[in-house]
Design a protein around this motif. Structure first.
Motif, mmCIF file in Angstrom:
data_model
loop_
_atom_site.group_PDB
_atom_site.id
_atom_site.type_symbol
_atom_site.label_atom_id
_atom_site.label_comp_id
_atom_site.label_asym_id
_atom_site.label_seq_id
_atom_site.Cartn_x
_atom_site.Cartn_y
_atom_site.Cartn_z
ATOM 1 N N PHE A 52 7.679 32.902 5.084
ATOM 2 C CA PHE A 52 7.601 33.422 3.642
ATOM 3 C C PHE A 52 6.414 33.124 3.098
ATOM 4 N N THR A 53 5.437 32.446 3.710
ATOM 5 C CA THR A 53 3.899 32.118 3.238
ATOM 6 C C THR A 53 3.074 33.159 3.637
ATOM 7 N N LEU A 54 3.332 33.679 4.790
ATOM 8 C CA LEU A 54 2.350 34.645 5.291
ATOM 9 C C LEU A 54 2.686 36.110 4.761
ATOM 10 N N HIS A 55 3.669 36.278 4.148
ATOM 11 C CA HIS A 55 4.083 37.527 3.680
ATOM 12 C C HIS A 55 4.370 37.603 2.308
ATOM 13 N N ASP A 56 4.390 38.719 1.479
ATOM 14 C CA ASP A 56 5.095 38.782 -0.061
ATOM 15 C C ASP A 56 6.375 39.397 0.333
ATOM 16 N N PRO A 57 7.613 38.678 0.073
ATOM 17 C CA PRO A 57 8.735 38.930 0.359
ATOM 18 C C PRO A 57 9.358 39.712 -1.022
ATOM 19 N N ARG A 58 8.459 40.159 -1.773
ATOM 20 C CA ARG A 58 8.909 40.756 -2.969
ATOM 21 C C ARG A 58 8.609 42.205 -3.002
ATOM 22 N N GLN A 59 7.701 42.477 -1.966
ATOM 23 C CA GLN A 59 7.456 44.000 -1.897
ATOM 24 C C GLN A 59 8.254 44.764 -0.934
ATOM 25 N N LEU A 60 8.982 45.799 -1.533
ATOM 26 C CA LEU A 60 10.052 46.529 -0.683
ATOM 27 C C LEU A 60 9.290 47.616 0.317
ATOM 28 N N ASN A 61 9.681 47.571 1.388
ATOM 29 C CA ASN A 61 8.929 48.664 2.494
ATOM 30 C C ASN A 61 7.687 48.706 2.427
ATOM 31 N N ARG A 62 7.061 47.366 2.391
ATOM 32 C CA ARG A 62 5.486 47.627 2.309
ATOM 33 C C ARG A 62 5.012 45.665 2.474
ATOM 34 N N GLU A 115 16.637 31.597 0.062
ATOM 35 C CA GLU A 115 16.718 30.900 -1.131
ATOM 36 C C GLU A 115 15.568 29.683 -1.434
ATOM 37 N N ARG A 116 15.353 29.308 -0.524
ATOM 38 C CA ARG A 116 14.012 28.510 -0.509
ATOM 39 C C ARG A 116 12.779 29.266 -1.096
ATOM 40 N N ALA A 117 12.630 30.345 -0.669
ATOM 41 C CA ALA A 117 11.552 31.309 -0.894
ATOM 42 C C ALA A 117 11.731 31.910 -2.481
ATOM 43 N N ALA A 118 12.891 31.866 -2.841
ATOM 44 C CA ALA A 118 13.143 32.504 -4.218
ATOM 45 C C ALA A 118 12.535 31.496 -5.411
ATOM 46 N N ASP A 119 12.251 30.101 -4.744
ATOM 47 C CA ASP A 119 12.035 29.025 -5.630
ATOM 48 C C ASP A 119 10.511 29.204 -5.723
ATOM 49 N N LEU A 120 9.866 29.629 -4.685
ATOM 50 C CA LEU A 120 8.314 29.750 -4.679
ATOM 51 C C LEU A 120 7.584 30.979 -5.092
ATOM 52 N N TRP A 121 8.468 32.049 -5.207
ATOM 53 C CA TRP A 121 7.970 33.439 -5.498
ATOM 54 C C TRP A 121 8.577 33.868 -7.043
ATOM 55 N N GLU A 122 7.783 34.414 -7.807
ATOM 56 C CA GLU A 122 8.257 34.859 -8.996
ATOM 57 C C GLU A 122 8.711 36.404 -8.609
ATOM 58 N N GLY A 123 9.798 36.680 -9.164
ATOM 59 C CA GLY A 123 10.457 38.016 -8.853
ATOM 60 C C GLY A 123 11.483 37.938 -7.939
ATOM 61 N N ASP A 124 12.299 39.110 -7.616
ATOM 62 C CA ASP A 124 13.183 39.285 -6.631
ATOM 63 C C ASP A 124 12.543 39.274 -5.061
ATOM 64 N N ILE A 125 13.347 38.604 -4.391
ATOM 65 C CA ILE A 125 12.979 38.439 -2.996
ATOM 66 C C ILE A 125 13.813 39.855 -2.510
ATOM 67 N N VAL A 126 13.123 40.516 -1.546
ATOM 68 C CA VAL A 126 13.983 41.812 -1.034
ATOM 69 C C VAL A 126 14.017 41.503 0.509
ATOM 70 N N THR A 127 13.815 40.686 1.008
ATOM 71 C CA THR A 127 13.978 40.245 2.217
ATOM 72 C C THR A 127 15.260 40.331 2.482
ATOM 73 N N VAL A 128 15.645 41.191 3.905
ATOM 74 C CA VAL A 128 17.097 41.385 4.191
ATOM 75 C C VAL A 128 17.439 40.422 5.427
ATOM 76 N N VAL A 129 18.615 40.153 5.552
ATOM 77 C CA VAL A 129 19.055 39.259 6.534
ATOM 78 C C VAL A 129 20.331 40.280 7.366
ATOM 79 N N GLU A 130 19.961 40.662 8.708
ATOM 80 C CA GLU A 130 20.898 41.331 9.352
ATOM 81 C C GLU A 130 21.062 41.123 10.701
#
Length: 175
Positions: free
Chosen positions: A74-84, A113-128
């Motif tokens: 979650f440090t090396l990419h922006d988890p708020r960017q959908l499909n990019r 959940e931890r990443a949501a505390d670090l980034w402003e905006g919605d996290i779009v990371t999917v867990v599957e």
């Protein structure tokens, strides 16, 4: 040993970063999450296979804790960017975590959940669940180390490596 399969944009960046960490014993770039069996890079790049570019990171949790591997993700990419990620656009560059057990699923969800505390905006990371994992072509493995002067490596991967080296210095191998 434990293995996490993670997607956070171009696999060259994830591969480059994870190879710098103590306790990481293997990193394999590949594809998962799509419908085509044994896809090629060219097929995945079309965005029509459903596959994501991923890395399978194998590590020793006695040397580097699982939560550190995930926090680095979650440090090396922006988890708020959908499909990019930056200029890389398409579902193949989505932010995703592919679990192989209920324990992994729980670890992944906690890290979101931890990443949501670090980034402003919605996290779009999917867990599957992890579907079939297909290793990428040989020239993609350890791409950054083999091609340090390549434009993408210099402009995109190198700053991510530097960011993680600074933020996670106790876990970084000597250069």
């Amino acid at each position: 040993m434990q293995t996490f399969v993670l997607a956070g944009g171009c696999f060259w960046c994830l591969d480059a970063v994870y190879r710098t960490l103590h306790g990481v014993t293997d990193v394999v770039s590949g594809y998962t999450g799509g419908s085509n069996p044994d896809p090629t890079y060219e097929q995945v790049c079309t965005g029509r296979t459903g596959h994501a570019e991923v890395v399978a990171v194998t590590f020793d949790p006695g040397v580097i804790p699982a939560h550190v591997i995930l926090d680095v993700f979650f440090t090396l990419h922006d988890p708020r960017q959908l499909n990019r990620q930056g200029n890389d656009v398409g579902t193949q560059y989505r932010s995703a975590m592919f679990f192989t057990s209920a324990e992994q699923k729980e670890l992944f969800e906690e890290s979101v959940e931890r990443a949501a505390d670090l980034w402003e905006g919605d996290i779009v990371t999917v867990v599957e669940p992890l579907a079939e994992f297909y290793p990428a072509e040989a020239y993609h493995q350890d791409f950054f180390a083999k091609n340090p002067g390549q434009g993408y490596c210099m402009a995109v991967a190198l700053p991510k490596v530097a960011k993680v080296r600074k933020a996670y210095a106790p876990y970084v191998r000597a250069a």
